[in-house]
Design a protein around this motif. Sequence first.
Motif, PDB file in Angstrom:
ATOM      1  N   ALA A   1       0.837  -1.206   0.000  1.00 43.34           N
ATOM      2  CA  ALA A   1       0.000   0.000   0.000  1.00 43.34           C
ATOM      3  C   ALA A   1       0.861   1.239   0.000  1.00 43.34           C
ATOM      4  N   GLY A   2       0.197   2.370  -0.148  1.00 46.00           N
ATOM      5  CA  GLY A   2       0.858   3.663  -0.008  1.00 46.00           C
ATOM      6  C   GLY A   2       1.047   4.393  -1.322  1.00 46.00           C
ATOM      7  N   GLU A   3       1.004   3.678  -2.428  1.00 48.12           N
ATOM      8  CA  GLU A   3       1.216   4.282  -3.742  1.00 48.12           C
ATOM      9  C   GLU A   3       0.715   3.270  -4.763  1.00 48.12           C
TER      10      GLU A   3
ATOM     11  N   ILE B   1      -1.558  -8.517  -2.048  1.00 45.57           N
ATOM     12  CA  ILE B   1      -2.812  -7.798  -1.842  1.00 45.57           C
ATOM     13  C   ILE B   1      -2.563  -6.292  -1.741  1.00 45.57           C
ATOM     14  N   ASP B   2      -2.909  -5.637  -2.833  1.00 47.02           N
ATOM     15  CA  ASP B   2      -2.800  -4.186  -2.909  1.00 47.02           C
ATOM     16  C   ASP B   2      -3.958  -3.614  -2.084  1.00 47.02           C
ATOM     17  N   ASN B   3      -3.673  -2.649  -1.247  1.00 50.25           N
ATOM     18  CA  ASN B   3      -4.764  -2.011  -0.497  1.00 50.25           C
ATOM     19  C   ASN B   3      -4.531  -0.521  -0.457  1.00 50.25           C
ATOM     20  N   TYR B   4      -5.648   0.207  -0.475  1.00 50.93           N
ATOM     21  CA  TYR B   4      -5.603   1.655  -0.630  1.00 50.93           C
ATOM     22  C   TYR B   4      -6.221   2.332   0.577  1.00 50.93           C
ATOM     23  N   TRP B   5      -5.494   3.265   1.158  1.00 57.06           N
ATOM     24  CA  TRP B   5      -6.046   4.053   2.255  1.00 57.06           C
ATOM     25  C   TRP B   5      -5.191   5.281   2.489  1.00 57.06           C
ATOM     26  N   GLN B   6      -5.428   5.953   3.604  1.00 58.42           N
ATOM     27  CA  GLN B   6      -4.780   7.240   3.861  1.00 58.42           C
ATOM     28  C   GLN B   6      -4.487   7.415   5.350  1.00 58.42           C
ATOM     29  N   THR B   7      -3.591   8.326   5.644  1.00 61.56           N
ATOM     30  CA  THR B   7      -3.336   8.679   7.039  1.00 61.56           C
ATOM     31  C   THR B   7      -4.665   8.994   7.728  1.00 61.56           C
ATOM     32  N   GLU B   8      -5.517   9.689   7.007  1.00 61.12           N
ATOM     33  CA  GLU B   8      -6.794  10.129   7.564  1.00 61.12           C
ATOM     34  C   GLU B   8      -7.683   8.955   7.987  1.00 61.12           C
TER      35      GLU B   8
ATOM     36  N   PHE C   1      -9.409  13.040  -2.186  1.00 58.79           N
ATOM     37  CA  PHE C   1      -8.500  13.764  -3.092  1.00 58.79           C
ATOM     38  C   PHE C   1      -7.770  12.826  -4.047  1.00 58.79           C
ATOM     39  N   ASP C   2      -8.380  11.683  -4.305  1.00 60.65           N
ATOM     40  CA  ASP C   2      -7.824  10.775  -5.306  1.00 60.65           C
ATOM     41  C   ASP C   2      -8.836  10.598  -6.433  1.00 60.65           C
ATOM     42  N   TRP C   3      -8.322  10.479  -7.653  1.00 64.87           N
ATOM     43  CA  TRP C   3      -9.154  10.098  -8.780  1.00 64.87           C
ATOM     44  C   TRP C   3      -9.271   8.582  -8.801  1.00 64.87           C
TER      45      TRP C   3
ATOM     46  N   GLY D   1      -4.486   8.608  -9.070  1.00 64.04           N
ATOM     47  CA  GLY D   1      -3.630   9.727  -8.643  1.00 64.04           C
ATOM     48  C   GLY D   1      -4.415  10.814  -7.932  1.00 64.04           C
ATOM     49  N   ARG D   2      -3.683  11.741  -7.334  1.00 64.40           N
ATOM     50  CA  ARG D   2      -4.282  12.769  -6.488  1.00 64.40           C
ATOM     51  C   ARG D   2      -4.874  13.909  -7.306  1.00 64.40           C
ATOM     52  N   THR D   3      -5.907  14.480  -6.738  1.00 63.68           N
ATOM     53  CA  THR D   3      -6.527  15.643  -7.378  1.00 63.68           C
ATOM     54  C   THR D   3      -5.896  16.941  -6.854  1.00 63.68           C
TER      55      THR D   3
ATOM     56  N   ILE E   1       2.110  14.710  -3.321  1.00 60.89           N
ATOM     57  CA  ILE E   1       2.846  13.751  -4.149  1.00 60.89           C
ATOM     58  C   ILE E   1       3.304  12.581  -3.284  1.00 60.89           C
ATOM     59  N   ASN E   2       3.680  11.524  -3.955  1.00 58.04           N
ATOM     60  CA  ASN E   2       4.008  10.303  -3.263  1.00 58.04           C
ATOM     61  C   ASN E   2       5.388   9.836  -3.711  1.00 58.04           C
ATOM     62  N   VAL E   3       6.398  10.118  -2.914  1.00 57.38           N
ATOM     63  CA  VAL E   3       7.762   9.771  -3.293  1.00 57.38           C
ATOM     64  C   VAL E   3       8.187   8.539  -2.507  1.00 57.38           C
TER      65      VAL E   3
ATOM     66  N   HIS F   1       6.258   7.807   0.400  1.00 57.96           N
ATOM     67  CA  HIS F   1       6.182   8.866   1.413  1.00 57.96           C
ATOM     68  C   HIS F   1       5.315   9.985   0.888  1.00 57.96           C
ATOM     69  N   ARG F   2       4.322  10.355   1.675  1.00 60.36           N
ATOM     70  CA  ARG F   2       3.395  11.403   1.246  1.00 60.36           C
ATOM     71  C   ARG F   2       3.970  12.777   1.571  1.00 60.36           C
ATOM     72  N   LEU F   3       4.080  13.608   0.558  1.00 67.62           N
ATOM     73  CA  LEU F   3       4.665  14.938   0.747  1.00 67.62           C
ATOM     74  C   LEU F   3       3.789  15.982   0.095  1.00 67.62           C
TER      75      LEU F   3
HETATM   76  O1  PRX Z   1      -2.971   8.903  -3.215  1.00 71.23           O
HETATM   77  C1  PRX Z   1      -3.250   7.801  -2.405  1.00 71.23           C
HETATM   78  C2  PRX Z   1      -1.974   7.008  -2.157  1.00 71.23           C
HETATM   79  O2  PRX Z   1      -1.440   7.512  -0.953  1.00 71.23           O
HETATM   80  C3  PRX Z   1      -2.298   8.490  -0.369  1.00 71.23           C
HETATM   81  C4  PRX Z   1      -2.324   8.373   1.117  1.00 71.23           C
HETATM   82  O3  PRX Z   1      -1.023   8.386   1.627  1.00 71.23           O
HETATM   83  P1  PRX Z   1      -0.795   8.294   3.185  1.00 71.23           P
HETATM   84  O4  PRX Z   1      -1.622   9.297   3.888  1.00 71.23           O
HETATM   85  O5  PRX Z   1       0.673   8.325   3.419  1.00 71.23           O
HETATM   86  O6  PRX Z   1      -1.372   6.889   3.625  1.00 71.23           O
HETATM   87  C5  PRX Z   1      -0.835   5.692   3.161  1.00 71.23           C
HETATM   88  C6  PRX Z   1      -1.583   4.539   3.773  1.00 71.23           C
HETATM   89  C7  PRX Z   1      -1.289   3.236   3.095  1.00 71.23           C
HETATM   90  C8  PRX Z   1      -3.644   8.223  -1.008  1.00 71.23           C
HETATM   91  O7  PRX Z   1      -4.476   9.355  -0.977  1.00 71.23           O
HETATM   92  N1  PRX Z   1      -2.224   5.572  -2.020  1.00 71.23           N
HETATM   93  C9  PRX Z   1      -2.274   4.864  -0.873  1.00 71.23           C
HETATM   94  N2  PRX Z   1      -2.445   3.557  -1.139  1.00 71.23           N
HETATM   95  C10 PRX Z   1      -2.538   3.427  -2.483  1.00 71.23           C
HETATM   96  C11 PRX Z   1      -2.401   4.718  -3.042  1.00 71.23           C
HETATM   97  N3  PRX Z   1      -2.477   4.916  -4.378  1.00 71.23           N
HETATM   98  C12 PRX Z   1      -2.689   3.845  -5.168  1.00 71.23           C
HETATM   99  N4  PRX Z   1      -2.814   2.583  -4.692  1.00 71.23           N
HETATM  100  C13 PRX Z   1      -2.742   2.318  -3.365  1.00 71.23           C
HETATM  101  N5  PRX Z   1      -2.858   1.076  -2.909  1.00 71.23           N
END
Ligand code: PRX
Length: 630
Positions: A362-364, A383-390, A479-481, A494-496, A500-502, A505-507
């Motif tokens: 996860a994370g990108e 297993i790809d999973n998508y979420w956020q700090t929030e 804030f993601d498409w 990607g983000r709206t 950015i995601n380096v 790492h979310r920056l």
């Molecule tokens: O843009 C999405 C991307 O990372 C953002 C959240 O980053 P962060 O707050 O550091 O939390 C990470 C928790 C795993 C999202 O808004 N992102 C996170 N997971 C994915 C992702 N983009 C694509 N695929 C993912 N699995």
Amino acid sequence: MDYASFYRHSIDDRDAFWAEQAALIDWKKPFDRVCDYDNPPFAKWFVGGQTNLCHNAVDRHAATHPDRHALIFVSTETNQEVTYSFRQLEAEVQRMAATLQSLGVKKGDRVLVYMPMIPEAAFAMLACARIGALHSVVFGGFASVSLASRIDDATPELVISADAGSRGGKIVPYKPLLDEALTLAVHKPAKVLMVDRGLSPFTRVAGRDEDYAAWREKHAATVVPCEWLDATHPSYTLYTSGTTGKPKGVQRDTGGYAVALAASMKHIFCGQAGETYFSTSDIGWVVGHSYIIYGPLIAGMATIMYEGLPTRPDAAVWWSLVEKYKVTVMFSAPTAVRVLKKQDPAALSRHDLSSLRALFLAGEPLDEPTAKWIAEALGKPIIDNYWQTETGWPILSLCNGVEKADSKFGSPGKAVYGYDVKLLDETTGEELTAPNQKGVVAIEGPLPPGCMQTVWQDDERFVKTYWSSVPGKRVYSTFDWGIRDADGYFFILGRTDDVINVAGHRLGTREIEESISSHANIAEVAVVGVADQLKGQVAMAFAVLKDASRAATPADALKLEGEVMKLVDEQLGAVARPARVRFVTALPKTRSGKTLRRAIQAVCEGRDPGDLTTMEDPGALQQVKDLIQG
Ligand code: PRX
């Protein structure tokens, strides 16, 4: 139960669903109400209930299985390997909790944690949870200006830190950065608690800086019971980047978070008590909070805390840990897999990985070549999973603990139970229900348990930032498409916004811009995220100089670029350093003066910048193009 029914139950019978999940944790006092959403978008979960995160993560397992592994610390930097049983972890957490209390920390106070990946960081977080203080962990890769702004926002009573971390065999001192941050910050914490690893000598400020080893000794046998907290009592804040330069303190509760993590360990990660979980993240990020510390421990699993690189001493190091500690569940980021992919392919076959059931990433975005390579190399589900700090735990995933499902390349799966995920048209706010349409990924309130309660000390910012972006709708924006296919699988595009995601790492690009602008010779700067094969994205900066003669020759420009990079390193940390800083005489702007960051980004990625009719000076974008192609 099939997943579709399970999911529907979570949305249609919300309170009944979460009341069932709440049985996964211990309560001191049962709750009266599952969800209070009388004042949207502020959701209160398990109102009237009392519990404690540390009790659920440590004490309850120490009582039933005292000798089971709880925390496994491995540092390939200092060649240390220490395993703490639940009984030992409980003792260490109490020593830390007693120390915090001796130094004046009370329930509700904030404790800022600025530490490398060492056991004391885990003790500190759990000790805070134990006594009802809020931890605010700042990633060790951040430097003094980032740290100072977080200190000023969190206003901690105490900061806990260490002399140094180590990366790739190089000592990275923490204390000088902390001292600098404490000079810069307006808020002055009363105490600084130092863990001395003996890696880097440091100076102590008399009356302020305390030595943990001495306090630990003093509290060798002090008993500190868990403080029973209201389920809605905040457990921590964690800063994350957004559109504006100022990082937001994501505030989490106690009961909802404990329940959400316990449920995710069962339904998503399928981890069993007595097994070992290995997340390669860092405690400074949300994955570290939820899936190095709290999630695995709440589930009664041992958790590996790893300090070091994935490639040192060689690319087999993680797999050697999987074999040695019989890891069943592993969690990492696509970037780490891409790093490993470039190494010796035999590294994966050298170890017995039979214990491992799945690798979660996860994370990108997880690109298909990377997903395919690791799936084939491991022979395990990825297993790809998508979420956020929030949100604190997955929004999209497969829930194999409920019903086994196939993954689709490029998709982090379906909406996770509890999340009423919608795709909305960006301009009209209309819900897009037909398959394969692109929209903003949004979540209908209330957010499920475990998600952010609010922005620390700024309810208005919480509402304005997250719940007001779609016209006429009170709905949470990620804030993601994204798009959703006919089978309900989502694809994140990607983000709206300007996040950015380096390398996972979310920056915030605005934060980087602010730092670059503080250079004496920079008049204006735009930072954009540009696709990168290894890191997913890198930051690219385009700056206008006050005195252009300073970058008249390529050698001068390079020297100045180095200066700017050093400045970002010193202020924000190397994680935020742009890959390149290029100099232009003007930035592409609209006639109303808005910088066209999307156009710059498109040009850097070799894409068509789209409609440029509102652009003031086409020559400015041409300069960017020339630099990229040059
Ligand atoms: O843009 C999405 C991307 O990372 C953002 C959240 O980053 P962060 O707050 O550091 O939390 C990470 C928790 C795993 C999202 O808004 N992102 C996170 N997971 C994915 C992702 N983009 C694509 N695929 C993912 N699995």
